[in-house]
Motif scaffolding. Structure first.
Motif, PDB file in Angstrom:
ATOM      1  N   THR A  64       0.321  -5.916  -2.643  1.00 53.65           N
ATOM      2  CA  THR A  64      -0.719  -5.142  -1.986  1.00 53.65           C
ATOM      3  C   THR A  64      -0.136  -3.891  -1.345  1.00 53.65           C
ATOM      4  O   THR A  64      -0.728  -2.830  -1.405  1.00 53.65           O
ATOM      5  CB  THR A  64      -1.419  -5.989  -0.906  1.00 53.65           C
ATOM      6  N   TRP A  98       0.457  -1.219  -3.962  1.00 58.81           N
ATOM      7  CA  TRP A  98      -0.826  -0.681  -4.417  1.00 58.81           C
ATOM      8  C   TRP A  98      -1.375   0.314  -3.402  1.00 58.81           C
ATOM      9  O   TRP A  98      -1.780   1.422  -3.748  1.00 58.81           O
ATOM     10  CB  TRP A  98      -1.765  -1.870  -4.631  1.00 58.81           C
ATOM     11  N   SER A  99      -1.330  -0.051  -2.137  1.00 59.76           N
ATOM     12  CA  SER A  99      -1.806   0.828  -1.074  1.00 59.76           C
ATOM     13  C   SER A  99      -0.923   2.071  -0.957  1.00 59.76           C
ATOM     14  O   SER A  99      -1.420   3.184  -0.790  1.00 59.76           O
ATOM     15  CB  SER A  99      -1.839   0.067   0.250  1.00 59.76           C
ATOM     16  N   TRP A 136      -1.757   4.540  -3.670  1.00 63.22           N
ATOM     17  CA  TRP A 136      -2.967   5.280  -3.349  1.00 63.22           C
ATOM     18  C   TRP A 136      -2.706   6.329  -2.269  1.00 63.22           C
ATOM     19  O   TRP A 136      -3.225   7.441  -2.340  1.00 63.22           O
ATOM     20  CB  TRP A 136      -4.076   4.323  -2.906  1.00 63.22           C
ATOM     21  N   ASP A 172      -3.607   4.113 -13.500  1.00 62.67           N
ATOM     22  CA  ASP A 172      -3.249   2.730 -13.178  1.00 62.67           C
ATOM     23  C   ASP A 172      -3.156   2.436 -11.684  1.00 62.67           C
ATOM     24  O   ASP A 172      -2.295   1.669 -11.250  1.00 62.67           O
ATOM     25  CB  ASP A 172      -1.931   2.337 -13.861  1.00 62.67           C
ATOM     26  N   GLY A 177      -5.890   1.327  -9.872  1.00 60.49           N
ATOM     27  CA  GLY A 177      -6.837   0.286  -9.510  1.00 60.49           C
ATOM     28  C   GLY A 177      -7.828   0.805  -8.486  1.00 60.49           C
ATOM     29  O   GLY A 177      -7.869   1.994  -8.189  1.00 60.49           O
ATOM     30  N   PRO A 178      -8.632  -0.067  -7.910  1.00 62.08           N
ATOM     31  CA  PRO A 178      -9.635   0.366  -6.935  1.00 62.08           C
ATOM     32  C   PRO A 178      -8.998   0.871  -5.641  1.00 62.08           C
ATOM     33  O   PRO A 178      -7.903   0.452  -5.267  1.00 62.08           O
ATOM     34  CB  PRO A 178     -10.465  -0.890  -6.696  1.00 62.08           C
ATOM     35  N   LEU A 179      -9.714   1.756  -4.995  1.00 61.75           N
ATOM     36  CA  LEU A 179      -9.250   2.322  -3.725  1.00 61.75           C
ATOM     37  C   LEU A 179      -9.239   1.241  -2.650  1.00 61.75           C
ATOM     38  O   LEU A 179     -10.228   0.526  -2.470  1.00 61.75           O
ATOM     39  CB  LEU A 179     -10.197   3.451  -3.298  1.00 61.75           C
ATOM     40  N   PRO A 180      -8.131   1.116  -1.900  1.00 63.67           N
ATOM     41  CA  PRO A 180      -8.117   0.159  -0.788  1.00 63.67           C
ATOM     42  C   PRO A 180      -9.149   0.551   0.272  1.00 63.67           C
ATOM     43  O   PRO A 180      -9.326   1.739   0.564  1.00 63.67           O
ATOM     44  CB  PRO A 180      -6.697   0.275  -0.228  1.00 63.67           C
ATOM     45  N   ALA A 181      -9.816  -0.426   0.837  1.00 62.84           N
ATOM     46  CA  ALA A 181     -10.845  -0.173   1.850  1.00 62.84           C
ATOM     47  C   ALA A 181     -10.280   0.592   3.039  1.00 62.84           C
ATOM     48  O   ALA A 181     -10.977   1.418   3.634  1.00 62.84           O
ATOM     49  CB  ALA A 181     -11.456  -1.491   2.302  1.00 62.84           C
ATOM     50  N   GLU A 183     -10.626   4.378   2.497  1.00 63.72           N
ATOM     51  CA  GLU A 183     -11.935   4.917   2.094  1.00 63.72           C
ATOM     52  C   GLU A 183     -12.341   6.134   2.923  1.00 63.72           C
ATOM     53  O   GLU A 183     -12.781   7.144   2.377  1.00 63.72           O
ATOM     54  CB  GLU A 183     -13.002   3.839   2.200  1.00 63.72           C
ATOM     55  N   ARG A 205     -12.973   9.912   1.466  1.00 68.80           N
ATOM     56  CA  ARG A 205     -14.262  10.608   1.622  1.00 68.80           C
ATOM     57  C   ARG A 205     -14.080  11.965   2.303  1.00 68.80           C
ATOM     58  O   ARG A 205     -14.688  12.955   1.907  1.00 68.80           O
ATOM     59  CB  ARG A 205     -15.238   9.754   2.424  1.00 68.80           C
TER      60      ARG A 205
END
Length: 108
Positions: free
Chosen positions: A2, A5-6, A9, A49, A51-55, A58, A62
């Motif tokens: 994790t 991944w973070s 991002w 590659d 993956g989804p954006l970590p909350a 967010e 934005r």
């Protein structure tokens, strides 16, 4: 896993934020408010590659998106202003060129 991944991002958002800042500086330099040379702008390539954006990122994403939209709007407006100024300059230069004498009488 994790954390990696973070971190990936965060690095992607860091790079995008630098690109937006460079575009903002470029606009400021074009308008004479930047106080120096405009930075070189490079072609942006989306990261792969991730993956989804970590909350947790967010809100930052934005905010960055909003800055991008503001810069895109400012660029569009600058293009329109530049085209209008170019058209006005060409119109003035065209009328001045039409008033210039074509021949000079040196025999009197």
């Amino acid at each position: 896993m994790t954390t990696g991944w973070s971190d990936a991002w965060e690095q992607a958002l860091d790079a995008l934020e630098l690109d937006v800042a460079a575009a903002e500086l470029l606009l400021a330099a074009a308008h004479g408010t930047g106080g120096g040379m405009a930075p070189a702008v490079r072609t942006w390539r989306p990261p792969v590659d991730l993956g989804p954006l970590p909350a947790s990122l967010e809100e930052r994403a934005r905010t960055l998106r909003d800055r991008q939209l503001e810069v895109a709007q400012a660029v569009s407006e600058a293009v329109v202003r530049s085209r209008r100024q170019l058209a006005a300059t060409r119109a003035v230069l065209g009328t001045v060129a039409e008033r210039r004498p074509v021949y000079v009488d040196i025999d009197g």
